[in-house]
Design a protein around this motif. Sequence first.
Motif, PDB file in Angstrom:
ATOM      1  N   CYS A   3      68.681 -33.891 -44.453  1.00  0.00           N
ATOM      2  CA  CYS A   3      68.837 -32.629 -45.183  1.00  0.00           C
ATOM      3  C   CYS A   3      69.680 -31.647 -44.369  1.00  0.00           C
ATOM      4  CB  CYS A   3      67.455 -32.028 -45.458  1.00  0.00           C
ATOM      5  SG  CYS A   3      67.521 -30.332 -46.050  1.00  0.00           S
ATOM      6  N   CYS A   6      67.030 -28.352 -43.452  1.00  0.00           N
ATOM      7  CA  CYS A   6      65.876 -28.449 -42.558  1.00  0.00           C
ATOM      8  C   CYS A   6      65.899 -29.696 -41.666  1.00  0.00           C
ATOM      9  CB  CYS A   6      64.578 -28.413 -43.363  1.00  0.00           C
ATOM     10  SG  CYS A   6      64.254 -29.961 -44.247  1.00  0.00           S
ATOM     11  N   CYS A  31      65.855 -32.536 -51.122  1.00  0.00           N
ATOM     12  CA  CYS A  31      65.034 -32.743 -49.933  1.00  0.00           C
ATOM     13  C   CYS A  31      63.556 -32.632 -50.313  1.00  0.00           C
ATOM     14  CB  CYS A  31      65.374 -31.695 -48.877  1.00  0.00           C
ATOM     15  SG  CYS A  31      64.300 -31.785 -47.437  1.00  0.00           S
ATOM     16  N   CYS A  34      61.964 -29.403 -47.972  1.00  0.00           N
ATOM     17  CA  CYS A  34      62.222 -27.988 -48.263  1.00  0.00           C
ATOM     18  C   CYS A  34      62.761 -27.756 -49.667  1.00  0.00           C
ATOM     19  CB  CYS A  34      63.178 -27.404 -47.229  1.00  0.00           C
ATOM     20  SG  CYS A  34      64.878 -27.955 -47.434  1.00  0.00           S
ATOM     21  N   VAL A  36      65.735 -28.222 -50.892  1.00  0.00           N
ATOM     22  CA  VAL A  36      67.146 -27.876 -51.061  1.00  0.00           C
ATOM     23  C   VAL A  36      67.879 -29.052 -51.717  1.00  0.00           C
ATOM     24  CG1 VAL A  36      68.152 -28.690 -48.863  1.00  0.00           C
ATOM     25  CG2 VAL A  36      69.054 -26.646 -49.953  1.00  0.00           C
TER      26      VAL A  36
HETATM   27 ZN   LIG Z   1      65.224 -29.950 -46.271  1.00  0.00          ZN
END
Ligand SMILES: [Zn+2]
Length: 150
Positions: A3, A6, A31, A34, A36
Amino acid sequence: MRCPKCGGVDDKVIDSRSSRDGLLIRRRRECLKCGVRFTTYEEIFREKLRVKKRDGEYEEFDRRKLLAGIEKACEKRPVSTEKIESLVELVLTELENEFGREVPSIQIGERVMEHLRKLDEVAYVRFASVYRQFRDAEQFIDEIKQLGKS
Ligand SMILES: [Zn+2]
């Protein structure tokens, strides 16, 4: 895939689409840590194929040329570009499995005809007539060469 936000390594693919020529696949990932979303591109890696002609000479396989030939045969027929592309991929995969990197030229045409026949009868007839002319011409040149040798 790591990712970009993170650094987590677990993600899921939420969307996947291939580009027009089917050689590039774009994936949207999310992800799991997190949440995203990011995009990755995947490219089909194909080593260069060589074509062995009837006279024993080699030339580099030209995917575009083959595609163009099939597209022409499929003109004004209900055969989508995607279908044509997957036909070419199928033929190439078959040939690679059978012959490795060096494929006899005659086999390419024969395989395309075989699959095209199942796809569209008219396109098949068109392709076959062009292909047979080409094959006969190649055979003719072959014979001339043989004559020259004897
Ligand atoms: Zn992430």
